[in-house]
Design an enzyme around this catalytic site. Structure first.
Site, PDB file in Angstrom:
ATOM      1  N   GLN A  39      -3.389  -6.740   2.112  1.00  0.00           N
ATOM      2  CA  GLN A  39      -3.021  -6.216   0.786  1.00  0.00           C
ATOM      3  C   GLN A  39      -2.130  -7.221   0.045  1.00  0.00           C
ATOM      4  O   GLN A  39      -2.350  -7.526  -1.137  1.00  0.00           O
ATOM      5  CB  GLN A  39      -2.297  -4.884   0.940  1.00  0.00           C
ATOM      6  CG  GLN A  39      -1.585  -4.419  -0.326  1.00  0.00           C
ATOM      7  CD  GLN A  39      -0.968  -3.039  -0.193  1.00  0.00           C
ATOM      8  OE1 GLN A  39      -1.680  -2.054  -0.258  1.00  0.00           O
ATOM      9  NE2 GLN A  39       0.338  -2.951  -0.015  1.00  0.00           N
ATOM     10  N   GLY A  60      11.445   0.747   6.828  1.00  0.00           N
ATOM     11  CA  GLY A  60      10.641  -0.405   6.387  1.00  0.00           C
ATOM     12  C   GLY A  60      10.684  -0.535   4.868  1.00  0.00           C
ATOM     13  O   GLY A  60      10.909  -1.626   4.325  1.00  0.00           O
ATOM     14  N   HIS A  61      10.482   0.585   4.156  1.00  0.00           N
ATOM     15  CA  HIS A  61      10.565   0.550   2.688  1.00  0.00           C
ATOM     16  C   HIS A  61      11.963   0.103   2.258  1.00  0.00           C
ATOM     17  O   HIS A  61      12.119  -0.681   1.317  1.00  0.00           O
ATOM     18  CB  HIS A  61      10.328   1.939   2.091  1.00  0.00           C
ATOM     19  CG  HIS A  61       8.947   2.477   2.282  1.00  0.00           C
ATOM     20  ND1 HIS A  61       8.678   3.560   3.071  1.00  0.00           N
ATOM     21  CD2 HIS A  61       7.765   2.089   1.748  1.00  0.00           C
ATOM     22  CE1 HIS A  61       7.380   3.828   3.039  1.00  0.00           C
ATOM     23  NE2 HIS A  61       6.802   2.950   2.238  1.00  0.00           N
ATOM     24  N   GLN A 106      -7.116   4.698  -3.973  1.00  0.00           N
ATOM     25  CA  GLN A 106      -7.207   3.772  -2.845  1.00  0.00           C
ATOM     26  C   GLN A 106      -7.561   4.484  -1.528  1.00  0.00           C
ATOM     27  O   GLN A 106      -7.587   3.858  -0.480  1.00  0.00           O
ATOM     28  CB  GLN A 106      -5.926   2.946  -2.701  1.00  0.00           C
ATOM     29  CG  GLN A 106      -4.689   3.711  -2.275  1.00  0.00           C
ATOM     30  CD  GLN A 106      -3.437   2.854  -2.385  1.00  0.00           C
ATOM     31  OE1 GLN A 106      -2.931   2.583  -3.477  1.00  0.00           O
ATOM     32  NE2 GLN A 106      -2.918   2.398  -1.263  1.00  0.00           N
ATOM     33  N   GLY A 151       5.355  -5.383   1.728  1.00  0.00           N
ATOM     34  CA  GLY A 151       5.604  -5.543   3.162  1.00  0.00           C
ATOM     35  C   GLY A 151       4.487  -6.332   3.831  1.00  0.00           C
ATOM     36  O   GLY A 151       3.310  -6.170   3.499  1.00  0.00           O
TER      37      GLY A 151
HETATM   38  O1  PAF Z   1       1.370  -0.333   0.208  1.00  0.00           O
HETATM   39  C1  PAF Z   1       1.386   0.735  -0.448  1.00  0.00           C
HETATM   40  O2  PAF Z   1       2.205   1.617  -0.219  1.00  0.00           O
HETATM   41  C2  PAF Z   1       0.378   0.945  -1.563  1.00  0.00           C
HETATM   42  O3  PAF Z   1      -0.844   0.361  -1.237  1.00  0.00           O
HETATM   43  C3  PAF Z   1       0.863   0.455  -2.939  1.00  0.00           C
HETATM   44  C4  PAF Z   1       1.097  -1.041  -2.938  1.00  0.00           C
HETATM   45  C5  PAF Z   1       2.144   1.179  -3.305  1.00  0.00           C
HETATM   46  C6  PAF Z   1      -0.183   0.775  -4.004  1.00  0.00           C
HETATM   47  O4  PAF Z   1      -0.435   2.135  -4.098  1.00  0.00           O
END
Ligand code: PAF
Length: 297
Positions: free
Chosen positions: A171, A47-48, A75, A165
């Site tokens: 987000q 996915g990344h 977070q 994504g």
């Molecule tokens: O989606 C993520 O992996 C994280 O929330 C991010 C955007 C890298 C911020 O730490």
């Protein structure tokens, strides 16, 4: 000399310091080199890599693709999985190299939040509307951590394009609002959710699932498809559809529904009548592992 079709990946840089990253970004900006950015928390999966590919497509061969790998502590809530969040920097770097990434930016906590000291670090970014419901309701400090770290990363990397994504739909929407409200000079691209062949959305957290939980975890995707099927026959009340999906999720003994919501995809405001074009998002626990997914109906 490389053969046809081969790329020269040897030039990938690992940058650990904020000052060095900013200097490099500025150097590229002066040369009008387009920078595409993919922020991640590492433990990379397909996915990344699909986000990295999208970034490369957008900046072209002459542009630069930067991936950040940083597990952002702010977070995570106090009872969440920060301590056990999976990490494998060696493998991540190898995957980035194979994908033709130009820079992997790997800051550490001391650099991002100097000494974790609130006298030194006492500023954060809070989006006040879109981040209240769903993930924001279940994880009250989550989006404050995300918007703050993404704002910092955008200031450090200074990209023209940043790719997120769609699996983290809320987000992505919150970040788009932050970028618009605070006039960041970056275009946010939201790339489609990448799924396993049985529909499970790819996530670093899937690695926490036992074999049995992994089998049951397809229930998120099945619930989305069930909702899609239902709205195809006409408008349906949100309460009725939620009740049906609660029942569907409960069919899996390991699954515990955190929330399921239907909403307008632009405003994230919950809808009473679910129609085609409404959006669904849900979060389901399997033991301590919490998975999320979403889709347009
Ligand atoms: O989606 C993520 O992996 C994280 O929330 C991010 C955007 C890298 C911020 O730490």
């Amino acid at each position: 000399m490389l053969g046809r079709g081969c790329k020269n990946f040897s030039a990938m840089r690992i940058v650990k310091s904020i000052a060095a990253m900013q200097k490099l970004a500025q150097r590229w900006q002066v040369k009008n080199t387009c920078i595409g950015f993919v922020p991640t928390m590492g433990y990379l999966h397909a996915g990344h890599l699909s986000l990295v590919k999208r970034a490369r497509q957008l900046v072209g061969r002459r542009g630069k693709v930067i991936v950040s790998i940083y597990v952002n502590p702010t977070q995570f809530g106090p009872k969440e999985d920060l301590g056990r969040y999976p990490r494998d920097l060696t493998r991540d770097k190898q995957l980035c190299r194979t994908e033709g990434v130009d820079v992997v930016f790997v800051p550490d906590d001391k650099l991002m939040y100097p000494q974790g000291d609130h006298k030194v670090f006492s500023t954060c970014v809070i989006e006040e509307a879109l981040s209240r419901g769903m993930e924001g309701a279940s994880r009250p400090t989550h989006f404050r951590g995300v918007t703050t770290v993404v704002a910092k990363l955008l200031n450090i990397v200074q990209p023209e394009i940043a790719v997120f994504g769609a699996k983290d739909f809320q987000q992505a929407t919150v970040i788009q609002r932050m970028v618009r409200d605070l006039n960041f000079r970056v275009k946010i691209i939201v790339a489609p959710t990448y799924r396993e062949s049985d529909g499970l959305a790819m996530s670093s957290r899937n690695n926490f699932l036992s074999a049995d939980e992994r089998r049951q975890a397809t229930i998120l995707w099945r619930a989305i498809r069930q909702a899609r099927q239902t709205v195809r026959t006409g408008t349906v009340s949100s309460e009725r559809l939620k009740a049906e999906l609660r029942h569907t999720i409960a069919s899996q003994p390991a699954a515990r529904l955190d929330y399921v919501e239907f909403f307008d995809p632009d405003t994230l405001v919950p809808v009473k009548k679910v129609t085609r074009g409404s959006h669904i998002a849900l979060a389901v626990f399997f033991g301590k592992t919490r998975l999320i997914d979403n889709g347009r109906l």
